[in-house]
Design an enzyme around this catalytic site. Structure first.
Site, short mmCIF file in Angstrom:
data_model
loop_
_atom_site.label_atom_id
_atom_site.label_comp_id
_atom_site.label_asym_id
_atom_site.label_seq_id
_atom_site.Cartn_x
_atom_site.Cartn_y
_atom_site.Cartn_z
N LYS A 46 0.82 -1.23 0.00
CA LYS A 46 0.00 0.00 0.00
C LYS A 46 0.85 1.26 0.00
CE LYS A 46 -2.44 -0.75 3.94
NZ LYS A 46 -2.99 -0.62 5.28
N GLU A 51 8.39 -2.04 25.35
CA GLU A 51 9.35 -1.29 24.52
C GLU A 51 8.89 0.16 24.34
OE1 GLU A 51 10.29 -3.53 20.92
OE2 GLU A 51 11.93 -4.45 22.04
N GLN A 102 11.29 -12.03 13.48
CA GLN A 102 12.30 -13.08 13.36
C GLN A 102 11.75 -14.26 12.54
OE1 GLN A 102 15.21 -15.59 16.39
NE2 GLN A 102 13.50 -14.53 17.27
P1 FAD Z 1 4.31 -6.50 8.60
O1 FAD Z 1 5.65 -6.12 9.07
O2 FAD Z 1 3.14 -6.28 9.48
O3 FAD Z 1 4.04 -5.75 7.20
C1 FAD Z 1 2.87 -5.92 6.46
C2 FAD Z 1 2.98 -5.09 5.20
O4 FAD Z 1 1.79 -5.25 4.43
C3 FAD Z 1 3.15 -3.60 5.46
O5 FAD Z 1 4.12 -3.07 4.60
C4 FAD Z 1 1.76 -3.02 5.14
O6 FAD Z 1 1.83 -1.69 4.69
C5 FAD Z 1 1.30 -3.97 4.03
N1 FAD Z 1 -0.14 -4.06 3.92
C6 FAD Z 1 -1.02 -4.33 4.93
N2 FAD Z 1 -2.27 -4.36 4.46
C7 FAD Z 1 -2.20 -4.11 3.12
C8 FAD Z 1 -3.15 -4.02 2.08
N3 FAD Z 1 -4.45 -4.21 2.31
N4 FAD Z 1 -2.71 -3.75 0.84
C9 FAD Z 1 -1.40 -3.57 0.57
N5 FAD Z 1 -0.44 -3.65 1.52
C10 FAD Z 1 -0.83 -3.91 2.78
N6 FAD Z 1 9.25 -8.99 16.31
C11 FAD Z 1 10.52 -9.42 16.52
O7 FAD Z 1 10.87 -10.53 16.08
N7 FAD Z 1 11.42 -8.66 17.19
C12 FAD Z 1 11.14 -7.43 17.65
O8 FAD Z 1 11.98 -6.76 18.25
C13 FAD Z 1 9.82 -6.93 17.44
N8 FAD Z 1 9.49 -5.69 17.85
C14 FAD Z 1 8.23 -5.19 17.58
C15 FAD Z 1 7.94 -3.88 17.98
C16 FAD Z 1 6.68 -3.36 17.74
C17 FAD Z 1 6.39 -1.94 18.15
C18 FAD Z 1 5.69 -4.15 17.09
C19 FAD Z 1 4.32 -3.57 16.82
C20 FAD Z 1 5.99 -5.45 16.70
C21 FAD Z 1 7.26 -5.98 16.94
N9 FAD Z 1 7.61 -7.28 16.55
C22 FAD Z 1 8.88 -7.75 16.76
C23 FAD Z 1 6.64 -8.11 15.80
C24 FAD Z 1 6.92 -7.92 14.30
O9 FAD Z 1 7.02 -6.56 13.99
C25 FAD Z 1 5.85 -8.57 13.43
O10 FAD Z 1 5.79 -9.93 13.78
C26 FAD Z 1 6.25 -8.43 11.96
O11 FAD Z 1 6.19 -7.07 11.58
C27 FAD Z 1 5.35 -9.24 11.05
O12 FAD Z 1 5.84 -9.12 9.75
P2 FAD Z 1 4.93 -9.39 8.50
O13 FAD Z 1 5.84 -9.75 7.38
O14 FAD Z 1 3.83 -10.32 8.82
O15 FAD Z 1 4.26 -8.01 8.11
P1 NAD Z 2 1.07 -9.56 23.20
O1 NAD Z 2 -0.18 -10.26 22.87
O2 NAD Z 2 2.33 -10.31 23.25
O3 NAD Z 2 0.93 -8.84 24.63
C1 NAD Z 2 -0.26 -8.16 24.97
C2 NAD Z 2 -0.34 -7.98 26.49
O4 NAD Z 2 -1.54 -7.27 26.77
C3 NAD Z 2 -0.41 -9.28 27.24
O5 NAD Z 2 0.54 -9.24 28.28
C4 NAD Z 2 -1.85 -9.35 27.76
O6 NAD Z 2 -1.95 -9.98 29.01
C5 NAD Z 2 -2.19 -7.87 27.88
N1 NAD Z 2 -3.62 -7.59 27.80
C6 NAD Z 2 -4.55 -8.18 26.99
N2 NAD Z 2 -5.78 -7.65 27.20
C7 NAD Z 2 -5.63 -6.69 28.14
C8 NAD Z 2 -6.52 -5.77 28.75
N3 NAD Z 2 -7.83 -5.75 28.45
N4 NAD Z 2 -6.02 -4.91 29.67
C9 NAD Z 2 -4.71 -4.90 29.97
N5 NAD Z 2 -3.82 -5.76 29.43
C10 NAD Z 2 -4.27 -6.63 28.52
O7 NAD Z 2 1.15 -8.32 22.17
P2 NAD Z 2 2.39 -7.43 21.76
O8 NAD Z 2 3.20 -7.03 22.93
O9 NAD Z 2 1.83 -6.37 20.89
O10 NAD Z 2 3.27 -8.40 20.86
C11 NAD Z 2 2.78 -8.90 19.63
C12 NAD Z 2 3.79 -9.82 19.01
O11 NAD Z 2 4.95 -9.07 18.62
C13 NAD Z 2 4.28 -10.88 19.98
O12 NAD Z 2 4.47 -12.06 19.28
C14 NAD Z 2 5.62 -10.36 20.45
O13 NAD Z 2 6.50 -11.41 20.77
C15 NAD Z 2 6.09 -9.60 19.24
N6 NAD Z 2 6.97 -8.50 19.67
C16 NAD Z 2 8.26 -8.82 19.91
C17 NAD Z 2 9.13 -7.84 20.37
C18 NAD Z 2 10.56 -8.20 20.65
O14 NAD Z 2 10.96 -9.33 20.38
N7 NAD Z 2 11.36 -7.29 21.16
C19 NAD Z 2 8.66 -6.53 20.54
C20 NAD Z 2 7.32 -6.25 20.28
C21 NAD Z 2 6.48 -7.25 19.84
#
Ligand code: FAD
Ligand code: NAD
Length: 405
Positions: free
Chosen positions: A38, A171, A319
């Site tokens: 997108k 984070e 990952q």
């Molecule tokens: P995404 O990264 O979600 O990307 C999806 C893509 O599809 C985007 O470019 C979006 O624009 C596009 N898209 C969506 N809908 C449409 C549509 N309808 N049409 C066209 N394009 C579209 N995981 C880790 O392993 N380590 C971490 O440290 C970590 N930190 C995180 C920190 C945060 C703040 C968050 C929110 C998540 C974190 N995660 C981490 C989880 C990780 O980011 C997700 O698991 C990962 O991004 C999933 O990758 P994906 O390839 O499924 O797609």
């Molecule tokens: P998550 O589902 O892992 O955590 C959500 C948290 O919200 C849980 O602890 C849950 O108990 C709590 N929760 C749920 N309902 C609630 C409510 N009504 N009120 C208060 N608390 C409530 O979601 P996330 O942290 O967004 O992570 C999503 C995915 O992305 C996970 O797989 C995570 O491992 C991954 N991630 C990884 C990293 C990293 O590796 N550094 C960083 C960010 C996200």
């Protein structure tokens, strides 16, 4: 002979790695590859909490898709997918349609609000560059309004609520704790007036993670002024703030900024396609295909994989999405060429690192527990490694986190 058409939806981790691996493996006359996204850019979702808190500009987090895609091998279309029609082997976009022989769905995650009243209307979620930018600007604006708001209405401008103390919530509060002193200086506000409240329904922060590391994280964040409300669930979000419940007791916390970081689901388009899904996640076959649809692969957060060791789903992570991209690209090349072996996908979890701001973190890497600068250093190495895999050393120099300490 017609070249097989491969269509990749989404340029997140899974989609862009599938595309860049395919462009390395297949020659232009072996397949017609189209990548749809997108936006014109790919972003590192794993840095969005920094953009949302305002500790890192969002331009550092995104990169132009054209910088990593070879246009002679891959046709990039900037458009939004609106429907997937697997029976017709067709994808509908806002501005057209595409037919495919093989489809890779990498449309990522959406925020899951579990039907909690008011969240969709009144809370933010850290789900994209645009969402992160809006959160940053909203917090800035709230601070800027403080001195111009009547005394009885201004405390909530300085109260930021983060729903969920999972990895995203922790984070994010880590970044906020570093950003708030800067904001206070900028807007002449006493730091003691600002509240960062993290609300977690489970009995502990980072449920299921190593308790010793969790204690370290909580103590570091509390020292920086983060308040935790544990065993407390968000029940409702209103224009004024949130209503939480701990056991029988309920409480209203007034706040101008509620960020919901308490759950994710797969992309709704996946279930709308008619695939059997649980919260937008399809339980894929061992080679990442949709059961019953040999021509449809799913990578990333819309794929559900069960860890056979504990019979629970693997968490949706970057990952795993990256590793799936490699696997699916390999399997597509095998199918296109009609030779070689399809490979089953098994995640190779090297560890988990959770940042607590740019200079602190906790993690378990290759089975070893890390805290402080060592964990933070490791997190930056992981981020830079991804950029290296995606675009080589030049991309690391351009977008990487080069200040490793
Ligand atoms: P995404 O990264 O979600 O990307 C999806 C893509 O599809 C985007 O470019 C979006 O624009 C596009 N898209 C969506 N809908 C449409 C549509 N309808 N049409 C066209 N394009 C579209 N995981 C880790 O392993 N380590 C971490 O440290 C970590 N930190 C995180 C920190 C945060 C703040 C968050 C929110 C998540 C974190 N995660 C981490 C989880 C990780 O980011 C997700 O698991 C990962 O991004 C999933 O990758 P994906 O390839 O499924 O797609
Ligand atoms: P998550 O589902 O892992 O955590 C959500 C948290 O919200 C849980 O602890 C849950 O108990 C709590 N929760 C749920 N309902 C609630 C409510 N009504 N009120 C208060 N608390 C409530 O979601 P996330 O942290 O967004 O992570 C999503 C995915 O992305 C996970 O797989 C995570 O491992 C991954 N991630 C990884 C990293 C990293 O590796 N550094 C960083 C960010 C996200």
């Amino acid at each position: 002979m017609n070249k097989p058409k491969i269509v990749i939806l989404g340029a997140g981790y899974g989609g862009i790695i599938t595309a860049t691996r395919l462009q390395k493996t297949l020659s232009a006359n072996e397949a017609e590859i189209t990548l749809v996204n997108k936006n014109s850019y790919h972003y590192q979702t794993t840095w969005l909490h920094e953009n949302a808190a305002g500790t890192l500009h969002h331009d550092r987090t995104r990169l132009d898709i054209k910088d990593v895609i070879n246009p002679s091998k891959i046709n990039f279309i900037q458009d939004t997918v609106t429907e997937i029609k697997p029976e017709d082997k067709k994808v509908v976009l806002t501005h057209g349609e595409l037919n495919y022989d093989y489809l890779v769905i990498g449309l990522g995650f959406e925020s899951e609000t579990f039907g909690i009243k008011g969240l969709k209307e009144h809370a933010f979620s850290i789900a994209s560059i645009n969402a992160a930018r809006q959160i940053r600007e909203h917090i800035d604006y709230s601070f800027s309004k403080y001195h111009n708001t009547p005394a009885e209405k201004r405390d909530e401008l300085l109260t930021i609520i983060v729903g969920g103390a999972g990895f995203t919530g922790i984070e994010f509060v880590g970044e906020l704790a570093n950003r708030v002193p800067e904001l206070c200086k900028e807007y002449d506000i006493d730091r003691d007036l600002v509240r960062i409240v993290c609300v977690e329904a489970a009995p502990m922060v980072l449920p299921g993670f190593d308790p010793e590391l969790v204690d370290y994280a909580v103590s570091q964040l509390e020292k920086k002024g983060v308040e935790f409300k544990i065993g407390t669930a968000i029940k409702e979000c209103t224009e004024e703030g949130i209503i939480v419940a701990k056991g029988e007791e309920t409480e209203e916390i007034k706040s101008a900024t509620v960020v919901w970081a308490a759950g994710v689901r797969g992309n709704a388009l996946v279930e709308q396609a008619g695939f059997e899904a649980m919260r937008g996640r399809v339980k894929v076959t061992k080679d990442m295909r949709v059961p019953g649809y040999d021509d449809v692969f799913i990578v990333g957060d819309s794929a559900l994989l069960i860890d056979e060791v504990n019979n629970r789903p693997y968490p949706p992570t970057a990952q795993i999405a990256i590793q799936q991209g490699f696997n699916v690209a390999h399997n597509l090349a095998v199918l296109v060429r009609g030779k070689g072996e399809l490979e089953e996908f098994t995640p190779d979890i090297k560890g988990t690192v959770c940042s607590l701001g740019h200079d602190d973190a906790i993690g378990v890497v290759f089975g070893k527990k890390l805290t402080g600068w060592k964990a933070s250093f490791m997190k930056k190495v992981i981020d830079n490694r991804y950029l290296f895999v995606l675009g080589g050393p030049m991309l690391v120099l351009k977008k990487g986190k080069l200040n490793l300490l």
